[in-house]
Motif scaffolding. Structure first.
Motif, PDB file in Angstrom:
ATOM      1  N   GLU A   1       0.813  -1.218   0.000  1.00  0.00           N
ATOM      2  CA  GLU A   1       0.000   0.000   0.000  1.00  0.00           C
ATOM      3  C   GLU A   1       0.848   1.269   0.000  1.00  0.00           C
ATOM      4  OE1 GLU A   1      -2.530  -3.268   1.615  1.00  0.00           O
ATOM      5  OE2 GLU A   1      -0.462  -2.591   1.824  1.00  0.00           O
ATOM      6  N   VAL A   2       1.994   1.228   0.662  1.00  0.00           N
ATOM      7  CA  VAL A   2       2.866   2.409   0.693  1.00  0.00           C
ATOM      8  C   VAL A   2       3.351   2.738  -0.711  1.00  0.00           C
ATOM      9  CG1 VAL A   2       5.063   3.304   1.540  1.00  0.00           C
ATOM     10  CG2 VAL A   2       3.551   2.069   3.091  1.00  0.00           C
ATOM     11  N   TYR A   3       3.764   1.719  -1.447  1.00  0.00           N
ATOM     12  CA  TYR A   3       4.289   1.946  -2.796  1.00  0.00           C
ATOM     13  C   TYR A   3       3.194   2.350  -3.781  1.00  0.00           C
ATOM     14  CZ  TYR A   3       8.557  -0.146  -1.026  1.00  0.00           C
ATOM     15  OH  TYR A   3       9.687  -0.406  -0.296  1.00  0.00           O
ATOM     16  N   LEU A   4       1.961   1.929  -3.528  1.00  0.00           N
ATOM     17  CA  LEU A   4       0.874   2.276  -4.439  1.00  0.00           C
ATOM     18  C   LEU A   4       0.368   3.695  -4.227  1.00  0.00           C
ATOM     19  CD1 LEU A   4      -1.253  -1.012  -4.446  1.00  0.00           C
ATOM     20  CD2 LEU A   4       0.605  -0.317  -5.969  1.00  0.00           C
ATOM     21  N   HIS A   5       0.492   4.222  -3.010  1.00  0.00           N
ATOM     22  CA  HIS A   5      -0.121   5.516  -2.709  1.00  0.00           C
ATOM     23  C   HIS A   5       0.872   6.617  -2.361  1.00  0.00           C
ATOM     24  CE1 HIS A   5      -4.033   3.634  -2.846  1.00  0.00           C
ATOM     25  NE2 HIS A   5      -3.678   2.740  -1.938  1.00  0.00           N
ATOM     26  N   ALA A   6       2.161   6.287  -2.160  1.00  0.00           N
ATOM     27  CA  ALA A   6       3.147   7.345  -1.918  1.00  0.00           C
ATOM     28  C   ALA A   6       3.256   8.213  -3.166  1.00  0.00           C
ATOM     29  CB  ALA A   6       4.498   6.744  -1.555  1.00  0.00           C
TER      30      ALA A   6
ATOM     31  N   THR B   1       1.830   4.218 -13.826  1.00  0.00           N
ATOM     32  CA  THR B   1       2.555   3.482 -12.801  1.00  0.00           C
ATOM     33  C   THR B   1       2.722   4.332 -11.543  1.00  0.00           C
ATOM     34  OG1 THR B   1       3.819   2.462 -14.591  1.00  0.00           O
ATOM     35  CG2 THR B   1       4.640   2.135 -12.362  1.00  0.00           C
ATOM     36  N   PRO B   2       2.502   3.778 -10.355  1.00  0.00           N
ATOM     37  CA  PRO B   2       2.810   4.512  -9.122  1.00  0.00           C
ATOM     38  C   PRO B   2       4.289   4.874  -9.067  1.00  0.00           C
ATOM     39  CG  PRO B   2       1.397   2.637  -8.631  1.00  0.00           C
ATOM     40  CD  PRO B   2       1.823   2.493 -10.066  1.00  0.00           C
ATOM     41  N   ILE B   3       4.588   6.122  -8.775  1.00  0.00           N
ATOM     42  CA  ILE B   3       5.950   6.638  -8.850  1.00  0.00           C
ATOM     43  C   ILE B   3       6.882   5.999  -7.834  1.00  0.00           C
ATOM     44  CG2 ILE B   3       5.384   8.538  -7.285  1.00  0.00           C
ATOM     45  CD1 ILE B   3       7.968   8.530 -10.157  1.00  0.00           C
ATOM     46  N   ALA B   4       6.353   5.493  -6.717  1.00  0.00           N
ATOM     47  CA  ALA B   4       7.211   4.992  -5.641  1.00  0.00           C
ATOM     48  C   ALA B   4       7.711   3.572  -5.876  1.00  0.00           C
ATOM     49  CB  ALA B   4       6.467   5.049  -4.302  1.00  0.00           C
ATOM     50  N   ILE B   5       7.181   2.863  -6.872  1.00  0.00           N
ATOM     51  CA  ILE B   5       7.558   1.466  -7.074  1.00  0.00           C
ATOM     52  C   ILE B   5       8.982   1.388  -7.634  1.00  0.00           C
ATOM     53  CG2 ILE B   5       7.109  -0.596  -8.452  1.00  0.00           C
ATOM     54  CD1 ILE B   5       4.179  -0.039  -8.220  1.00  0.00           C
ATOM     55  N   PRO B   6       9.916   0.745  -6.914  1.00  0.00           N
ATOM     56  CA  PRO B   6      11.284   0.560  -7.430  1.00  0.00           C
ATOM     57  C   PRO B   6      11.379  -0.731  -8.243  1.00  0.00           C
ATOM     58  CG  PRO B   6      11.195  -0.122  -5.146  1.00  0.00           C
ATOM     59  CD  PRO B   6       9.786   0.273  -5.520  1.00  0.00           C
TER      60      PRO B   6
ATOM     61  N   ARG C   1      12.157   3.844 -11.472  1.00  0.00           N
ATOM     62  CA  ARG C   1      10.973   4.500 -10.904  1.00  0.00           C
ATOM     63  C   ARG C   1      10.430   5.468 -11.948  1.00  0.00           C
ATOM     64  NH1 ARG C   1      14.422   4.261  -6.344  1.00  0.00           N
ATOM     65  NH2 ARG C   1      13.484   3.249  -4.522  1.00  0.00           N
ATOM     66  N   THR C   2       9.187   5.326 -12.283  1.00  0.00           N
ATOM     67  CA  THR C   2       8.581   6.182 -13.302  1.00  0.00           C
ATOM     68  C   THR C   2       7.083   6.250 -13.076  1.00  0.00           C
ATOM     69  OG1 THR C   2       8.330   6.517 -15.676  1.00  0.00           O
ATOM     70  CG2 THR C   2       8.314   4.251 -14.905  1.00  0.00           C
TER      71      THR C   2
END
Length: 503
Positions: free
Chosen positions: A54-59, A269-274, A350-351
């Motif tokens: 959830e952190v990576y999807l919404h950060a 894409t969620p920006i926080a996903i590495p 990250r993009t």
């Protein structure tokens, strides 16, 4: 000159006051889009928290700069963010050794040529017998040869455990352990003393095992340096194997949409996903798609060669396609089985948007955009359980500045093994905050409605100070100008009067 300096000082004071309000203000969950309650084990000092998907999807920042850990009063807790290393898992098992007594008088002196050893095609030891020339003296027990069987890849032997015969009394002996892989070359592993005591109703073992640094071998030989040779009832080898355990992984599947200006497919894409792995999932069977995956980037200068190639640029405004990976993705069904292109590893990217660019048009291409699967290794948040509980993990605020600290400042002196053994915090349900804004959080004792007013008041104060000093400066300049004009007039009049007197 002093008034301009005072003006600058006043303006700087006003700006500093505004910045102080923003920097010293604690964070509140309502300032962020999302939050999750955090539960910490009782008595814990330093705690680790694996970050959930959830952190990576919404950060809203690429480096998790908007992640905060807050206590009950909104005060920030010190924390560090680190990538968990790969761990090794150790398995121990017991392997029953097959025991072959060796009789003779020269085995322990390098006389293995007097012993006949037969093995199977797979290396299994079948028999050990005395060779020619061993007469009556050759019946004495000289050694034990052990077959530990074929070991699993990566398995090593770390100890031998000896079981005495049922009718054996008190016993003590010094034995030599040798290891071999071919029954020809023997390496000395070490010597140890084996002993035990037996009473009428019970048996007490003092030392019934031979421990050594784990090593890989199949055959072992026990010979006696002191004491009476003895055929043990059983010998078990302790096998030790270590396997690397990768950290837990997370993944997300994205739906694509056609680009309006090109034949590309784009994936928000969620920006926080590495993301460090990528794959395509097809709905249809028997699909082969040669394609390039990349991102659109902005550049103030676009080379002419990019502008001249329609497939190398999306628009002539500085946006261009940056290819990151080119391969053929596929899903082929054959005889009831499927061949599917798997996940491809890549450097962390990250993009906010992935772009899929087909290399060619063919009948094997999918009729709709395939699904894009991204994988990554979630990071771990290590924090100091201070402040007042309960705690909340908050995130989802654009433009936030990072507050994570180096791990050495959060858990000083902790080694890798100790960090992995830290107690783990647990998270509650995800909560969305309606109306969350990007405004700076309010300080303690100042409610959110007054936050903006306080900042405007500080700014207006600075403007007022600036206006006052500007008015003073203008007044002084006018007075100095009038004095200069009067002085000039007086000087001119005096010159005129002097000329008249000379005439």
């Amino acid at each position: 000159m002093k008034f301009p300096l005072l003006i600058c000082a006043g303006l700087a004071s006003a700006v500093a006051a505004s910045m102080a309000l923003a920097q010293n203000a604690p964070d509140h969950p309502s300032s962020y889009g999302w939050s999750m309650p955090v539960s910490v084990p009782a008595g814990a000092g330093v705690v680790r928290l694996p970050l959930p998907k959830e952190v990576y999807l919404h950060a809203r920042t690429g480096n998790l700069a908007d992640v905060r850990l807050l206590d009950r009063d909104g005060q920030r807790l010190s924390f560090a963010i680190s990538t968990p290393p790969a761990q090794s898992s150790t398995q121990r098992s017991s392997v029953a050794a097959r025991i072959f007594p060796v009789t003779g008088s020269a085995v322990d002196k390098g006389g293995s040529q007097h012993v006949e050893i037969r093995t199977g095609s797979d290396g299994q030891l079948l028999s050990v017998s005395a060779g020619a020339g061993n007469g009556a003296a050759g019946k004495a027990l000289q050694a034990l040869i052990l077959d530990l069987g074929q070991q699993a890849p990566g398995s090593r032997i770390g100890a031998l455990r000896l079981t005495p015969p049922a009718d054996a009394g008190d016993y003590s002996a010094r034995v030599l352990l040798e290891a071999s892989d071919d029954l020809k070359q023997w390496d000395a592993v070490g010597t140890t003393t084996v002993n035990w005591l037996r009473s009428s109703d019970t048996q007490t073992l003092s030392n019934d095992s031979i421990a050594f640094a784990p090593r890989a071998f199949r055959y072992a030989r026990l010979s006696w340096q002191e004491g009476q040779p003895l055929v043990f009832a059983a010998i078990a080898a302790q096998a030790v194997s270590e396997t690397e355990v990768a950290p837990p992984r997370a993944s997300i599947v994205l739906r694509g949409a056609p680009d309006k200006l090109t034949s590309d497919w784009v994936y928000a894409t969620p920006i926080a996903i590495p993301a460090d792995s990528i794959a395509l999932q097809f709905k249809e069977s028997n699909v082969v798609l040669p394609a390039t995956l990349g991102v659109y980037r902005q550049n103030s200068y676009v080379p002419q060669r990019r502008l001249s190639l329609h497939r190398q640029t999306r628009a002539a405004n500085g946006e261009y396609f940056d290819p990151l990976l080119t391969t053929s993705f596929y899903r082929i069904s054959e005889a009831g089985k499927e061949r599917v292109s798997g996940d491809l590893s890549m450097p962390v990217v990250r993009t906010t948007q992935w772009v899929l660019r087909p290399e060619s048009q063919s009948t094997a291409m999918p009729t709709s955009a395939p699904l894009l699967r991204l994988g990554w290794t979630p990071e771990t948040l290590v924090f100091l359980a201070g402040g007042k509980g309960p705690y909340r993990l908050v995130f989802g605020k654009a433009g936030a500045q990072p507050v994570a600290q180096p791990l050495s400042q959060v858990a000083p002196g902790y080694r890798d093994g100790e960090l992995q053994a830290l107690p783990i915090a647990t998270l509650g349900a995800l909560t969305a905050h309606a109306g969350a804004s990007d405004a700076a959080p309010a300080p303690a004792g100042i409610s959110a409605p007054w936050r903006l007013a306080a900042l405007w008041a500080a700014l207006l104060l600075g403007v007022g100070v600036l206006g006052f000093f500007a008015w003073r400066l203008l007044t002084q300049m006018k007075q100095e100008q009038m004095k200069q004009e009067q002085t000039t007039e007086q000087t001119g009049q005096q010159q005129t009067d002097g000329e008249k007197q000379r005439d």
